[in-house]
Design an enzyme around this catalytic site. Sequence first.
Site, PDB file in Angstrom:
ATOM      1  N   THR A 264      -5.926  -1.337   6.680  1.00  0.00           N
ATOM      2  CA  THR A 264      -6.099  -2.799   6.577  1.00  0.00           C
ATOM      3  C   THR A 264      -7.121  -3.265   6.832  1.00  0.00           C
ATOM      4  O   THR A 264      -7.633  -4.529   6.790  1.00  0.00           O
ATOM      5  CB  THR A 264      -5.160  -3.276   7.956  1.00  0.00           C
ATOM      6  OG1 THR A 264      -5.452  -2.565   9.237  1.00  0.00           O
ATOM      7  CG2 THR A 264      -3.816  -3.289   7.747  1.00  0.00           C
TER       8      THR A 264
ATOM      9  N   ARG B 243       6.872  -7.841   2.327  1.00  0.00           N
ATOM     10  CA  ARG B 243       7.519  -7.379   3.592  1.00  0.00           C
ATOM     11  C   ARG B 243       8.136  -8.614   4.269  1.00  0.00           C
ATOM     12  O   ARG B 243       9.334  -8.411   4.841  1.00  0.00           O
ATOM     13  CB  ARG B 243       6.666  -6.394   4.545  1.00  0.00           C
ATOM     14  CG  ARG B 243       7.534  -6.029   5.982  1.00  0.00           C
ATOM     15  CD  ARG B 243       6.621  -5.219   6.877  1.00  0.00           C
ATOM     16  NE  ARG B 243       6.359  -3.899   6.187  1.00  0.00           N
ATOM     17  CZ  ARG B 243       5.289  -3.389   6.185  1.00  0.00           C
ATOM     18  NH1 ARG B 243       4.258  -3.902   6.729  1.00  0.00           N
ATOM     19  NH2 ARG B 243       5.088  -2.101   5.772  1.00  0.00           N
TER      20      ARG B 243
ATOM     21  N   ASP C 260      -1.503   6.745   6.290  1.00  0.00           N
ATOM     22  CA  ASP C 260      -1.477   5.364   6.587  1.00  0.00           C
ATOM     23  C   ASP C 260      -2.479   5.243   7.633  1.00  0.00           C
ATOM     24  O   ASP C 260      -3.000   5.984   8.442  1.00  0.00           O
ATOM     25  CB  ASP C 260      -0.256   5.100   6.817  1.00  0.00           C
ATOM     26  CG  ASP C 260      -0.058   3.319   6.673  1.00  0.00           C
ATOM     27  OD1 ASP C 260      -0.844   2.796   6.368  1.00  0.00           O
ATOM     28  OD2 ASP C 260       1.087   3.196   7.267  1.00  0.00           O
TER      29      ASP C 260
ATOM     30  N   LYS D 274       0.644  -1.339  -0.051  1.00  0.00           N
ATOM     31  CA  LYS D 274      -0.184   0.002  -0.026  1.00  0.00           C
ATOM     32  C   LYS D 274       0.954   1.350   0.263  1.00  0.00           C
ATOM     33  O   LYS D 274       0.607   2.252  -0.944  1.00  0.00           O
ATOM     34  CB  LYS D 274      -0.997  -0.101   1.281  1.00  0.00           C
ATOM     35  CG  LYS D 274      -1.995  -1.213   1.488  1.00  0.00           C
ATOM     36  CD  LYS D 274      -2.670  -1.186   2.342  1.00  0.00           C
ATOM     37  CE  LYS D 274      -2.186  -1.370   3.579  1.00  0.00           C
ATOM     38  NZ  LYS D 274      -1.562  -2.848   3.818  1.00  0.00           N
ATOM     39  N   THR D 275       1.946   1.254   0.908  1.00  0.00           N
ATOM     40  CA  THR D 275       2.726   2.457   0.906  1.00  0.00           C
ATOM     41  C   THR D 275       3.470   2.593  -0.400  1.00  0.00           C
ATOM     42  O   THR D 275       3.706   3.600  -0.857  1.00  0.00           O
ATOM     43  CB  THR D 275       3.804   2.562   2.198  1.00  0.00           C
ATOM     44  OG1 THR D 275       2.867   1.987   3.540  1.00  0.00           O
ATOM     45  CG2 THR D 275       4.482   3.647   2.488  1.00  0.00           C
TER      46      THR D 275
HETATM   47  P1  ADP Z   1       2.145  -1.841   3.263  1.00  0.00           P
HETATM   48  O1  ADP Z   1       1.995  -0.367   3.001  1.00  0.00           O
HETATM   49  O2  ADP Z   1       0.965  -2.671   2.454  1.00  0.00           O
HETATM   50  O3  ADP Z   1       2.266  -1.995   4.730  1.00  0.00           O
HETATM   51  P2  ADP Z   1       4.478  -1.537   1.997  1.00  0.00           P
HETATM   52  O4  ADP Z   1       4.384  -0.933   0.922  1.00  0.00           O
HETATM   53  O5  ADP Z   1       5.454  -0.844   2.989  1.00  0.00           O
HETATM   54  O6  ADP Z   1       3.550  -2.421   2.685  1.00  0.00           O
HETATM   55  O7  ADP Z   1       5.620  -2.589   1.415  1.00  0.00           O
HETATM   56  C1  ADP Z   1       6.548  -3.282   2.290  1.00  0.00           C
HETATM   57  C2  ADP Z   1       7.850  -3.534   1.469  1.00  0.00           C
HETATM   58  O8  ADP Z   1       7.672  -4.559   0.557  1.00  0.00           O
HETATM   59  C3  ADP Z   1       8.367  -2.518   0.516  1.00  0.00           C
HETATM   60  O9  ADP Z   1       9.296  -1.750   1.172  1.00  0.00           O
HETATM   61  C4  ADP Z   1       8.760  -3.207  -0.681  1.00  0.00           C
HETATM   62  O10 ADP Z   1      10.152  -3.513  -0.684  1.00  0.00           O
HETATM   63  C5  ADP Z   1       8.170  -4.397  -0.710  1.00  0.00           C
HETATM   64  N1  ADP Z   1       6.808  -4.395  -1.519  1.00  0.00           N
HETATM   65  C6  ADP Z   1       5.727  -4.353  -1.556  1.00  0.00           C
HETATM   66  N2  ADP Z   1       4.869  -4.368  -2.567  1.00  0.00           N
HETATM   67  C7  ADP Z   1       6.022  -4.611  -3.662  1.00  0.00           C
HETATM   68  C8  ADP Z   1       5.515  -4.788  -5.009  1.00  0.00           C
HETATM   69  N3  ADP Z   1       4.533  -5.011  -5.604  1.00  0.00           N
HETATM   70  N4  ADP Z   1       6.986  -5.201  -5.584  1.00  0.00           N
HETATM   71  C9  ADP Z   1       8.008  -4.822  -5.008  1.00  0.00           C
HETATM   72  N5  ADP Z   1       8.408  -4.884  -3.725  1.00  0.00           N
HETATM   73  C10 ADP Z   1       7.256  -4.629  -3.087  1.00  0.00           C
END
Ligand code: ADP
Length: 337
Positions: A158, A217, A109, A64-65
């Site tokens: 989430t 992650r 977030d 998401k981030t």
């Molecule tokens: P969320 O915000 O959903 O909790 P993040 O965007 O922070 O998750 O993702 C965590 C890590 O996973 C990111 O820093 C990145 O390194 C990796 N990641 C997530 N999604 C992808 C993707 N589609 N392709 C490559 N790496 C990804």
Amino acid sequence: GSPEGGGSNESDRQRDAALRPKLLREVIGQKKVANRLQIAVNAAKKLKEPLGHILFDGPPGLGKTTFATVLPNELGSSIQMTSGPALSKPADMLPFLTNLEYGSILFIDEIHRMPRVVEEFIYPAMEDFRIDIVLGEGVNARTINMKLKPFTLIGATTRSGMLSGPMRDRFKMQEHLDYYTIDELAQIVSINAKKLALPMAPEAAVELAQRSRGTPRVANSRLYWVRSYHAGHPAIADGPVTLDISRQALDMQEVDRDGLDKQDRRYLETLIDVFGGGPTGVEAIAATMNIASDTLTDEIEPYLLREQFIVRSPRGRIATPRAFELLGKSQPKPNGG
Ligand code: ADP
């Protein structure tokens, strides 16, 4: 949340930032979401309009981030980041809103944890790019109307179910992120190993992918562990990470071969050993595990549901034959045997 469950702590966040893709085409998987975003970006550029507000939902660690931080790079704009729990009152929004540039992004977030007063405060900001600020109190109170630069709000949650209807309706795009395939995760692991200058055999990347519960992650955090394990063993540190090395490293961390982690296993053990496999309410499982029920519903259960280790019923959670099998237990007969 814990790194095991896919939630993030401080060191996770630093790793996330280091390994995050910068452009949409570097994002692996989530193809439909990425394609729709690419269209929206192209249109915004062509029409010289800010991108519409976007809501991302899905379990922690799925990107998401990442999507939110890729978009300003694509648009050539800037991003400010905050989170629901940091915004306890409308005034907490002001520094962000007054710093907006035309077409810039404000990322919130855990937007479901924003209090209702803040939510209502930002409705006019989202709709008409203006806010009403109340100065003074009681009979002396007056309202000032302030115009904002047109911007894009990106929310991440989430649990989209906890967002109010009016809030949800104000997002032009609502994108759900799902767990990744082994193939996609293996690609992510390989790319990130390169970023870390760690030579790694393709089978080793697949092994990591299989043991990362569908979550980038988690894959990153496993990769960092394998890297330490490799560097910490002088006898192997000069060669690439082989399948064997990655297995040894993951076994040492007690990461399951089938991708589940310790919390997943504890959940299934609780459901089966304490509650006979269910049906059991999530609150009872949470109390027994001594864990917040939010953590269960947001982080642990979505993966177990998807992998069909549990099912949800009106009377609560039920362990499937697959879960019994995993734990090597026999399933009680339906009529008490
Ligand atoms: P969320 O915000 O959903 O909790 P993040 O965007 O922070 O998750 O993702 C965590 C890590 O996973 C990111 O820093 C990145 O390194 C990796 N990641 C997530 N999604 C992808 C993707 N589609 N392709 C490559 N790496 C990804």
